[in-house]
Scaffold this motif. Structure first.
Motif, PDB file in Angstrom:
ATOM      1  N   ARG A  30       0.801  -1.223   0.000  1.00 38.01           N
ATOM      2  CA  ARG A  30       0.000   0.000   0.000  1.00 38.01           C
ATOM      3  C   ARG A  30       0.837   1.278   0.000  1.00 38.01           C
ATOM      4  O   ARG A  30       0.376   2.322   0.449  1.00 38.01           O
ATOM      5  CB  ARG A  30      -1.006  -0.010   1.156  1.00 38.01           C
ATOM      6  CG  ARG A  30      -2.038  -1.100   0.969  1.00 38.01           C
ATOM      7  CD  ARG A  30      -2.859  -1.281   2.196  1.00 38.01           C
ATOM      8  NE  ARG A  30      -4.066  -0.483   2.194  1.00 38.01           N
ATOM      9  CZ  ARG A  30      -4.601   0.031   3.294  1.00 38.01           C
ATOM     10  NH1 ARG A  30      -4.020  -0.121   4.451  1.00 38.01           N
ATOM     11  NH2 ARG A  30      -5.703   0.718   3.241  1.00 38.01           N
ATOM     12  N   ARG A  31       2.025   1.175  -0.522  1.00 39.52           N
ATOM     13  CA  ARG A  31       2.820   2.394  -0.675  1.00 39.52           C
ATOM     14  C   ARG A  31       2.174   3.301  -1.728  1.00 39.52           C
ATOM     15  O   ARG A  31       2.182   4.519  -1.610  1.00 39.52           O
ATOM     16  CB  ARG A  31       4.246   2.030  -1.094  1.00 39.52           C
ATOM     17  CG  ARG A  31       5.206   3.185  -0.991  1.00 39.52           C
ATOM     18  CD  ARG A  31       6.641   2.752  -1.125  1.00 39.52           C
ATOM     19  NE  ARG A  31       7.508   3.839  -0.717  1.00 39.52           N
ATOM     20  CZ  ARG A  31       7.901   4.811  -1.507  1.00 39.52           C
ATOM     21  NH1 ARG A  31       7.518   4.824  -2.770  1.00 39.52           N
ATOM     22  NH2 ARG A  31       8.670   5.784  -1.055  1.00 39.52           N
ATOM     23  N   VAL A  41      -0.888   3.624  -2.200  1.00 39.22           N
ATOM     24  CA  VAL A  41      -2.101   4.249  -1.641  1.00 39.22           C
ATOM     25  C   VAL A  41      -1.740   5.606  -1.030  1.00 39.22           C
ATOM     26  O   VAL A  41      -2.428   6.606  -1.263  1.00 39.22           O
ATOM     27  CB  VAL A  41      -2.757   3.323  -0.591  1.00 39.22           C
ATOM     28  CG1 VAL A  41      -4.032   3.948  -0.048  1.00 39.22           C
ATOM     29  CG2 VAL A  41      -3.035   1.946  -1.189  1.00 39.22           C
ATOM     30  N   LEU A  42      -0.651   5.621  -0.266  1.00 42.33           N
ATOM     31  CA  LEU A  42      -0.235   6.896   0.337  1.00 42.33           C
ATOM     32  C   LEU A  42       0.118   7.913  -0.726  1.00 42.33           C
ATOM     33  O   LEU A  42       0.054   9.111  -0.493  1.00 42.33           O
ATOM     34  CB  LEU A  42       1.004   6.683   1.217  1.00 42.33           C
ATOM     35  CG  LEU A  42       0.850   6.171   2.637  1.00 42.33           C
ATOM     36  CD1 LEU A  42       2.099   6.487   3.433  1.00 42.33           C
ATOM     37  CD2 LEU A  42      -0.356   6.756   3.349  1.00 42.33           C
TER      38      LEU A  42
END
Ligand code: SF4
Ligand code: SF4
Lengths: 211, 428
Positions: free
Chosen positions: B98-99, B101-102
């Motif tokens: 989820r990198r 996502v940020l």
């Protein structure tokens, strides 16, 4: 001209109904509630996501691609200005003096940003692979509206084109990706609430920071 | 035939998921936030591309244009060909870190989308075998390595003797099944089977802190690979065992051993899978150790760890779990020369070992290639030791060290802390 004017108003109604139907589908879905114990604050996370978290320095992606970020902001400001111009045209008003200049600059810059966006999408293989026809149509429609808005700002005689393209845009909004204009807000709020609840956002001062 | 997968999509289609499916504008700005794309910049490695595969199915069923003019929005039915592509994409080239996502300006949760796709494939029985076997073994034997109760108890007895020798105290214990203990500690079966010294390290920390703690022989496995195969039923069952054991033992808190995904699964997802709150709160071992140091319950001597040390944030514990400050606080007390990677913390790069990738041998080549980003980050620090807080990260970084000739030692934080600990009798 009056027919086109009425057409725009009708298209705006179609747009609102279309968006409402999409929103109704969205609201018919369950809201996933998070039962885990909070480490941070969902509310603060959401507030951050809609404010400082939108700043170009808040994310590595926008720090690295500052030009793309600026292009996006300029494009959206241009669209906003074009919509204001459309309302003005419909109500028979017309910006003059400083506000006319400001509107021309915003819409013109937005148009340039939109054209660059379209060319970039056509040129980059990764963006082409990612894109659907909608991605091209949506930007093209917006670019044409920006062009027509600019034409109307410079010459009131272009109002027919402005109306015609505005009708196309308004009808297209709920059908394609431009509807992110409404889904952007819940997406950002969910994002902020999720990471806020887990204590990941907003960033704390001190260790664990990226930079 | 694909109905089961579509049922999963319908069941999981929450407002959160729909918002992520609706909002992506295909700007591609998330591309180089992904270690797969950085290592090999192919269009299929753009995070949004992975999400698009599921989005096509969503549009076919939930978007009027997708139903009437599928070509305009690339809507399509799930068929065998798309399922194959989804397997390669959702399991083979995404660690659900989820990198991206940020880094998405819109807030699109590609991790949620990928896990939904995995859940759909799980319903079709198309989870890569190694990963599915791990879940199946867990469901059948109570832990993911089929460690028998007899072997487990024997290992703990042997470790207890080691602990007594090490702390020079015949009364030192590794308590088991102690109702009313304050802390229920969990373990990774890998520790019981191959790395018992990490159990010893944790036991030494508990001993030094004078903690009231216990292990359980009934539910002790910290892992839950159903987070990664995407099967919510299995995830619920596995999380339920530990929740029930904590309630039956009446502990004040459950402390998760250093296992990134296990922490995320039980701490953050478990109550949602179960649909109810746990009786006792859950913390990571790292959080507890930081508290011990802060409150003076343990004392550390950083001179015992003189080599330069860097820290790798496990994605599931940091970006997805909020444990950002504690490891740094611990290391600043436990080692003489701590060096940060850049970027680190919530923006840390995945090592490549997440998402169940270590259990899927067929994707090993891509996993090691994508690990190049992490290898370069580590090399740039000049550290000789990489501390982390996750067994999958530990395995992957150990492999990266060999593959990229990093010449480093990889340790879990508890080992670094145990090395620096000043035992109560030595505090003068
Ligand atoms: S996921 Fe976000 S950053 Fe990536 S293409 Fe979609 S909108 Fe852009
Ligand atoms: S979750 Fe991680 S591995 Fe998966 S696409 Fe996003 S950045 Fe890449």
């Amino acid at each position: 001209m009056e027919a086109l004017r009425l057409g725009v108003i009708l298209a705006a109604g179609v747009c609102l109904v279309g968006l409402w139907l999409r929103l109704r589908h969205f609201l018919s879905l369950p809201l996933a509630r998070d039962l885990s114990r909070a480490r941070g604050s969902a509310r603060r996370g959401a507030r951050y996501a809609l404010t400082l978290g939108m700043m170009p320095w808040a994310k590595e992606s926008t720090r690295k691609h500052a030009l793309s970020y600026i292009r996006g902001v300029v494009f959206h400001l241009g669209i906003f200005a074009a919509l204001v111009a459309l309302v003005a045209a419909l109500s028979g008003a017309r910006p003059v003096g400083g506000s006319l200049l400001l509107a021309e600059v915003l819409v013109g810059a937005g148009l340039v940003a939109g054209i660059i966006g379209l060319l970039e999408r056509l040129a980059r293989p990764d963006l082409r692979a990612l894109s659907t026809a909608d991605d091209y149509v949506a930007v093209l429609v917006m670019d044409l509206v920006l062009l027509a808005a600019l034409a109307w700002l410079r010459d009131p005689a272009a109002v027919g084109w402005f109306y015609a393209l505005a009708i196309a845009m308004l009808v297209y909004i709920p059908l394609g990706k431009i509807r992110h204009c409404i889904f952007f807000f819940p997406a950002r709020i969910f994002f902020g609430r999720h990471f806020g609840h887990r204590g990941v956002l907003p960033p704390a001062v001190g260790g664990g920071e990226a930079r | 035939m694909m109905d089961k997968a579509l049922e999963v999509l319908e069941r999981r289609l929450s407002r959160q998921l729909a918002a992520s499916l609706e909002t992506c504008v295909r700007c591609g700005i998330c591309a180089d936030s992904c270690h797969y794309y950085l290592a090999d910049p192919r269009p299929e490695h753009v995070p949004a591309y992975r999400a698009e595969l599921l989005r096509r199915i969503y549009r076919r069923h939930h978007d009027p244009v997708g139903r009437l003019f599928p070509g305009l929005v690339r809507a399509r039915e799930l068929d065998d060909e798309l399922a194959e592509e989804l397997i390669k994409s959702a399991y083979g080239t995404c660690t659900m870190c989820r990198r991206c996502v940020l880094n998405c300006p819109m807030g699109v949760d590609n991790g949620l989308i990928v896990r939904t796709a995995r859940g759909m494939l799980a319903a079709l029985g198309r989870v890569p075998k190694g990963l599915q076997d791990t879940v199946d073994v867990h469901l059948e034997s109570g832990n993911n390595m089929a460690v028998s109760e007899e072997d487990f108890v024997e290992t703990l007895e042997w470790l207890e003797e080691q602990l007594q020798d090490e702390v020079d105290d015949p009364e030192a214990r590794i308590p088991v099944n102690q109702a009313g203990a304050r802390v229920l500690y969990t373990l990774n079966p890998r520790e019981a089977k191959y790395y018992p010294l990490t159990i010893l390290a944790a036991a030494k920390v508990f001993y030094a802190a004078g903690e009231s703690w216990t292990l359980s022989t009934r539910a002790w496995d910290v892992t839950n690979y159903a987070l990664f195969n995407g099967d919510d039923e299995a995830a619920r069952e596995i999380a339920g065992w530990l929740a029930q054991e904590a309630a039956e033992l009446g502990v004040e808190e459950v402390v998760m051993a250093e296992c990134g995904h296990g922490f995320r699964a039980f701490r953050w997802e478990g109550e949602n899978w179960l649909g109810r709150s746990y009786a006792a709160p859950v913390r990571g071992f790292v959080e507890l150790v930081a508290e011990y140091i802060r409150t003076g319950r343990i004392k550390l001597d950083p001179a015992q760890n003189p080599e330069p040390v860097t820290y790798h944030d496990p994605c599931n514990q940091a970006r997805n779990g909020g444990i950002l400050e504690e490891p740094r606080y611990i290391l600043k007390h436990a080692v003489a020369d701590f060096r940060e990677m850049h970027p680190h913390g919530r923006e840390n790069f995945c090592c490549g070992g997440g998402g169940g990738m270590m259990a899927m041998g067929e994707f090993a080549e891509g996993r090691l290639a994508a690990g190049r980003v992490k290898a370069e980050q580590i090399r740039a620090t000049g550290a000789k030791v990489v501390a982390t807080s996750c067994h999958n990260c530990l395995d992957q970084i150990t492999e990266l060290s060999k593959h990229y000739d990093l010449g480093i030692k990889v340790l879990n934080l508890c080992e670094v802390v145990a090395e620096a600990i000043i035992l109560p009798g030595d505090r003068q």
